[in-house]
Design a protein around this motif. Structure first.
Motif, mmCIF file in Angstrom:
data_model
loop_
_atom_site.group_PDB
_atom_site.id
_atom_site.type_symbol
_atom_site.label_atom_id
_atom_site.label_comp_id
_atom_site.label_asym_id
_atom_site.label_seq_id
_atom_site.Cartn_x
_atom_site.Cartn_y
_atom_site.Cartn_z
ATOM 1 N N PHE A 145 34.063 -39.248 -65.013
ATOM 2 C CA PHE A 145 35.038 -39.246 -65.633
ATOM 3 C C PHE A 145 34.535 -38.356 -67.033
ATOM 4 N N MET A 146 35.734 -37.845 -67.510
ATOM 5 C CA MET A 146 35.515 -36.808 -68.502
ATOM 6 C C MET A 146 36.571 -36.954 -69.557
ATOM 7 N N ARG A 147 36.489 -36.219 -70.873
ATOM 8 C CA ARG A 147 37.466 -35.919 -71.612
ATOM 9 C C ARG A 147 37.293 -34.535 -72.118
ATOM 10 N N TRP A 148 38.386 -33.500 -71.899
ATOM 11 C CA TRP A 148 38.368 -32.157 -72.040
ATOM 12 C C TRP A 148 39.143 -31.958 -73.477
ATOM 13 N N LYS A 149 38.679 -31.309 -74.349
ATOM 14 C CA LYS A 149 39.527 -30.980 -75.596
ATOM 15 C C LYS A 149 39.345 -29.516 -75.839
ATOM 16 N N GLU A 150 40.732 -28.987 -75.795
ATOM 17 C CA GLU A 150 40.688 -27.439 -75.995
ATOM 18 C C GLU A 150 40.698 -27.249 -77.617
ATOM 19 N N GLN A 151 39.789 -26.162 -77.671
ATOM 20 C CA GLN A 151 39.216 -26.063 -79.025
ATOM 21 C C GLN A 151 40.226 -24.821 -79.805
ATOM 22 N N ASN A 152 40.428 -23.830 -78.782
ATOM 23 C CA ASN A 152 41.061 -22.525 -79.558
ATOM 24 C C ASN A 152 41.502 -21.917 -78.637
ATOM 25 N N PHE A 153 42.694 -21.188 -78.898
ATOM 26 C CA PHE A 153 43.159 -19.955 -77.921
ATOM 27 C C PHE A 153 42.341 -18.690 -77.833
ATOM 28 N N VAL A 154 42.201 -18.174 -76.818
ATOM 29 C CA VAL A 154 41.384 -17.120 -76.426
ATOM 30 C C VAL A 154 42.030 -15.768 -76.662
ATOM 31 N N ASN A 155 43.017 -15.513 -76.047
ATOM 32 C CA ASN A 155 43.945 -14.502 -75.894
ATOM 33 C C ASN A 155 45.335 -14.136 -76.416
ATOM 34 N N VAL A 156 45.784 -15.221 -77.177
ATOM 35 C CA VAL A 156 46.849 -15.258 -77.936
ATOM 36 C C VAL A 156 47.006 -16.171 -79.242
ATOM 37 N N GLY A 157 47.926 -15.809 -79.964
ATOM 38 C CA GLY A 157 48.083 -16.703 -81.345
ATOM 39 C C GLY A 157 48.636 -17.998 -81.270
ATOM 40 N N ILE A 158 48.392 -18.802 -82.273
ATOM 41 C CA ILE A 158 48.977 -20.044 -82.289
ATOM 42 C C ILE A 158 50.468 -20.423 -82.186
ATOM 43 N N ASP A 159 51.007 -19.229 -82.092
ATOM 44 C CA ASP A 159 52.584 -19.007 -82.143
ATOM 45 C C ASP A 159 52.966 -18.823 -80.595
ATOM 46 N N CYS A 160 52.132 -19.098 -79.499
ATOM 47 C CA CYS A 160 52.376 -18.842 -78.313
ATOM 48 C C CYS A 160 53.137 -19.868 -77.697
ATOM 49 N N GLY A 161 53.861 -20.970 -78.451
ATOM 50 C CA GLY A 161 54.532 -21.944 -77.873
ATOM 51 C C GLY A 161 53.937 -23.283 -77.498
ATOM 52 N N LEU A 162 52.660 -23.162 -77.315
ATOM 53 C CA LEU A 162 51.672 -24.274 -76.796
ATOM 54 C C LEU A 162 50.903 -25.063 -77.899
ATOM 55 N N THR A 163 50.722 -26.415 -77.933
ATOM 56 C CA THR A 163 49.827 -27.090 -78.700
ATOM 57 C C THR A 163 48.525 -27.585 -78.095
ATOM 58 N N ILE A 164 47.407 -27.602 -78.792
ATOM 59 C CA ILE A 164 46.090 -27.953 -78.345
ATOM 60 C C ILE A 164 45.664 -29.110 -79.218
ATOM 61 N N ALA A 165 46.654 -29.672 -79.743
ATOM 62 C CA ALA A 165 46.308 -30.957 -80.640
ATOM 63 C C ALA A 165 45.654 -32.175 -79.873
ATOM 64 N N GLY A 166 46.204 -32.364 -78.461
ATOM 65 C CA GLY A 166 45.829 -33.298 -77.785
ATOM 66 C C GLY A 166 44.439 -33.159 -76.931
ATOM 67 N N PHE A 167 44.282 -34.042 -75.844
ATOM 68 C CA PHE A 167 43.066 -33.768 -74.959
ATOM 69 C C PHE A 167 43.250 -34.266 -73.766
ATOM 70 N N TYR A 168 42.643 -34.021 -72.833
ATOM 71 C CA TYR A 168 42.664 -34.643 -71.377
ATOM 72 C C TYR A 168 41.691 -35.531 -70.851
ATOM 73 N N TYR A 169 42.181 -36.775 -70.364
ATOM 74 C CA TYR A 169 41.601 -37.661 -69.896
ATOM 75 C C TYR A 169 41.575 -37.070 -67.972
ATOM 76 N N VAL A 170 40.090 -37.126 -67.565
ATOM 77 C CA VAL A 170 39.917 -36.403 -66.450
ATOM 78 C C VAL A 170 38.972 -36.985 -65.546
ATOM 79 N N CYS A 171 39.552 -37.179 -64.228
ATOM 80 C CA CYS A 171 38.628 -37.714 -63.319
ATOM 81 C C CYS A 171 38.337 -36.628 -61.965
ATOM 82 N N PHE A 172 36.962 -36.557 -62.041
ATOM 83 C CA PHE A 172 36.470 -35.546 -60.876
ATOM 84 C C PHE A 172 35.853 -36.062 -59.793
#
Length: 214
Positions: A145-172
């Motif tokens: 079990f993991m949590r994944w938190k997006e930290q930044n956009f790599v190839n686009v700006g923050i106006d791309c229409g997506l938010t990275i304010a949240g995080f993922y609960y993950v099961c592998f």
């Protein structure tokens, strides 16, 4: 929807965990270079929508409960190009991190509600409700079990229409390398489901475009 980019990418360890607990099992399917492909369901009341998603692990340190990688969303409606983000992960190993998040606007009730979406979590539920799972031994458990938190956009700006304010609960799954996850952000559609399959079976990898991570 506002986008919040986290400036500090250093993982913060959970407090009060048991340093003597054994780590989750090492798994060859969860290592640097492993690639996964699948979808994220982003349906809402107004529309039914799913994005194709690719994930690649860029770093993994099981001793410290840490991993990181890139996530690529391919058919985002408001973006002209696939959107790539860099994420950092916390592995629930009891040594470094418990099932309780204690940040990112997630309460213990939020944690239990999301972890309980995974069938593989059911045998652990009663103990997690007591202390976040501090007394559990996950060393031979077939799921990580993991949590994944997006930290930044790599190839686009923050106006791309997506938010990275949240995080993922993950099961592998250590058995077949499949990944299931649920996205949590109080300001986004609840329980957006992430479903990924390993693309490295039989030694054949999944080819990604090259991105430079800053």
């Amino acid at each position: 929807m506002p986008v919040r980019v986290v400036e500090n990418s250093t993982p913060s360890h959970a407090s009060g965990v048991n340093p003597e607990c054994a780590l989750p099992p090492a798994c060859s399917l969860l290592s640097v270079g492993q690639a996964f492909a699948g979808t994220q369901n982003v349906s809402s009341v107004q529309k039914d929508e799913a994005w194709r998603v690719n994930v690649k692990i860029q770093g993994c340190d099981l001793d410290h409960g840490y991993l990181c990688g890139t996530m690529e969303a391919l058919n985002v409606p408001l973006a002209d190009t696939p959107v790539v983000t860099f994420w950092e992960g916390e592995i629930v190993d009891i040594k470094n991190y418990t099932f309780f998040t204690n940040k990112w606007e997630a309460t213990s009730e939020t944690d239990v509600r999301h972890w309980s979406k995974f069938q593989s979590f059911s045998p652990l539920l009663s103990q997690v409700e007591v202390d976040g799972g501090k007394s559990l031994d996950l060393s031979n458990y077939p799921y990580i079990f993991m949590r994944w938190k997006e930290q930044n956009f790599v190839n686009v700006g923050i106006d791309c229409g997506l938010t990275i304010a949240g995080f993922y609960y993950v099961c592998f799954s250590c058995t077949d390398g499949s990944i299931n996850g649920f996205y949590y952000d109080p300001n986004s559609s609840p329980f957006q489901k992430l479903e990924l399959k390993s693309k490295n079976e039989g030694g054949s990898g999944f080819r990604f475009s090259s991105y430079q991570l800053q």
